[in-house]
Design an enzyme around this catalytic site. Structure first.
Site, PDB file in Angstrom:
ATOM      1  N   ASP A 172      12.421   4.305   2.773  1.00 55.14           N
ATOM      2  CA  ASP A 172      12.310   3.575   4.050  1.00 55.14           C
ATOM      3  C   ASP A 172      13.232   2.359   4.052  1.00 55.14           C
ATOM      4  OD1 ASP A 172      10.855   2.145   2.187  1.00 55.14           O
ATOM      5  OD2 ASP A 172       9.047   1.947   3.383  1.00 55.14           O
ATOM      6  N   HIS A 208      12.124  10.186   1.408  1.00 58.47           N
ATOM      7  CA  HIS A 208      11.311  11.145   0.646  1.00 58.47           C
ATOM      8  C   HIS A 208      10.075  11.541   1.458  1.00 58.47           C
ATOM      9  CE1 HIS A 208       8.427   7.986  -0.016  1.00 58.47           C
ATOM     10  NE2 HIS A 208       9.435   7.190  -0.305  1.00 58.47           N
TER      11      HIS A 208
END
Ligand SMILES: *[C@@H]1O[C@H](CO)[C@@H](O)[C@H](O)[C@H]1NC(C)=O
Ligand SMILES: *[C@@H]1O[C@H](CO)[C@@H](O)[C@H](O)[C@H]1NC(C)=O
Length: 480
Positions: free
Chosen positions: A379, A97
């Site tokens: 991540d 994102h």
């Protein structure tokens, strides 16, 4: 050979900069003191360490700027580069994102003020921003897999909520989408003119920031954003492991890795002192400050050029940063040596890699469905995939990072299919563990699909050092 050794040495050196942690990343305390370096740092904006242009020593400001990924001029990218006789068959995109508001607040400090509305007169800006907002505003009829339909389609709070995507985050993905559109649609005609929902495979975790990032990318990418053709599936696991999440060994590796991290931290008395000082500034127990994960918030200050918080007791300072940063480098070095994270990564990334090669194999068989796959993720999704592929030197996934698998067919030998792997626009195909050897024996600019397939089906488990020869065995047997 000499060059290669030097290159590897520099790779290892630069790897110290590429700290991979589950949530603690780069940050720094003096907002943007490097404006003068702007030009040089832009031209150095590489993802895999580049021995020619990387700074010779770790530079926290440089690293933090890469991490923020503030949109600027169009970047150079290597996506879609292939000889003329190669035909693009399918593309598989994994994104993190975009820029977001922190997930944690620093206790007893003023709430960080960032505006999450999308407006034209604020930087960074993208020419499609207003059109994106008005199109999303009309998307209430969108049919996404439950519970995605309850999420807002674009960020809109005057004071960002925790974890909310910012305008920077939207612009980052509009830009990603536009870049991929120019390459894959305009140049390589990946989608036919009468494309339909069947040509896409879209999947996101259940956070508004991942859904919105995916929508922004698609808005930049698709020739016409038709709500009837855009269907997002919901992925409950950040590892995108779908029905194959149960893996006790993976959890064991993670627990051992976390224990390793903890023991290393205990050994660092300077680090402890630093947390102590910071805790004194905000007037809470050290333990509580550490648990509040202050780095996450400080990083947001840095990326948005907002000075770090002060209290009546003083300000959080550069010295604190240096100590924590140094510790991160030591942690990263030890992480690689002990390989516990690699064990976690191999098992964690297997299901999604397995799914990806299945999709590629279906495309090879001539099926036209799902030739553009998008996974909007975190991540903690990209990191294990990078490690599992052997790209341990790659930097920690920055905001709006993109990892792309391209599948190509050689028109001169139609039975031969090849893959390219790109991380933030850099061709890393020959850095992967499944294709390092191949380069020595071949002049082709890409890797045979069989290499990737063989890696996912077999070599991943051999790399684990376990006696298991498939995912289910490896998930239940001790390795390393
Ligand atoms: C960052 O903020 C300072 C003042 O707080 C300002 O002078 C500087 O221009 C800002 N830099 C950027 C890149 O916005
Ligand atoms: C791998 O993919 C195959 C084919 O789609 C599937 O049958 C199998 O269950 C998958 N295995 C794992 C562990 O994801």
């Amino acid at each position: 050979m000499l060059f290669r050794n030097r290159f590897l040495l520099l790779l290892a050196l630069a790897a110290l900069l590429a700290f991979v942690s589950l949530s603690l990343q780069f940050f720094h305390l003096i907002p943007v003191s490097t404006a003068k370096n702007e030009v040089s740092s832009k031209s150095r904006k590489r993802i895999m360490p580049d021995p020619v242009t990387e700074p010779p020593v770790m530079d926290p400001v440089y690293e933090a700027r890469l991490y923020c990924n503030i949109p600027s001029v169009a970047e150079r990218s290597m996506e879609g580069h292939a000889p003329h006789h190669f035909k693009l068959v399918s593309v598989h995109v994994f994104i993190r994102h975009g820029d977001r508001y922190p997930l944690y607040a620093i206790p007893k400090t003023k709430r960080l003020e960032i505006d999450c509305t999308l407006v034209a007169n604020r930087k960074p800006y993208h020419p499609k921003l207003e059109a994106f907002v008005s199109h999303m505003a009309k998307g209430s009829g969108a049919s996404f897999e439950s519970p995605l339909h309850s999420l807002p389609l674009y960020p809109s709070h005057l004071l960002c909520e925790m974890g909310e995507l910012t305008q920077t985050g939207v612009v980052q993905h509009l830009q990603n989408g536009q870049l991929l559109r120019d390459i894959y649609l305009k140049k390589h005609k990946l989608l036919p003119t009468d494309w339909s929902a069947d040509h896409l495979y879209l999947e996101t975790t259940g956070k508004s920031r991942t859904l919105q990032s995916g929508l922004a990318l698609l808005y930049g990418f698709l020739p016409d954003f038709d709500w009837k053709k855009v269907y997002f599936r919901h992925q409950p696991s950040a590892l995108f492991c779908s029905g194959n999440c149960y893996c006790p060994m993976r959890n064991q590796y993670l627990e051992k890795e976390q224990r390793r991290q903890y023991l290393l931290r205990l050994k660092n008395s300077q680090l402890e002192r630093t947390y102590g000082e910071m805790a004194k500034i905000v007037d809470i127990p050290t333990k509580q400050l550490r648990a509040a994960n202050p780095i996450d918030s400080m990083l947001c200050h840095f990326c948005h050029n907002i000075s770090f918080p002060c209290t009546g007791n003083g300000c959080i300072a550069m010295e604190h940063f240096k100590v924590i940063k140094t510790h991160q480098i030591e942690d990263e070095r030890e992480r690689r040596e002990k390989k516990l994270y690699l064990g976690y990564a191999l098992l964690g990334a297997h299901p999604i890699l397995n799914q990806t090669i299945s999709r590629m194999q279906r495309a090879v068989e001539g099926r036209k469905e799902e030739i553009f796959a998008l996974y909007s993720a975190h991540d903690v999704t990209l990191s294990p995939i990078l490690s599992a592929l052997g790209l341990a030197e790659a930097r920690f996934p920055r905001f709006a990072a993109r990892l792309i698998f391209e599948l190509w067919q050689d028109r001169e030998k139609p039975s031969e299919h090849s893959v390219r792997i790109l991380y933030n626009g850099v061709d890393v195909t020959f850095h992967t563990s499944f294709c390092q050897e191949h380069r020595k024996h071949s002049h082709k600019p890409m890797c045979p699909l069989e290499n990737l397939v063989h890696f996912v089906k077999k070599d991943m488990f051999a790399a684990l050092g376990s006696s298991g020869t498939n995912y289910y065995e490896a998930c239940h047997k001790e390795g390393f």
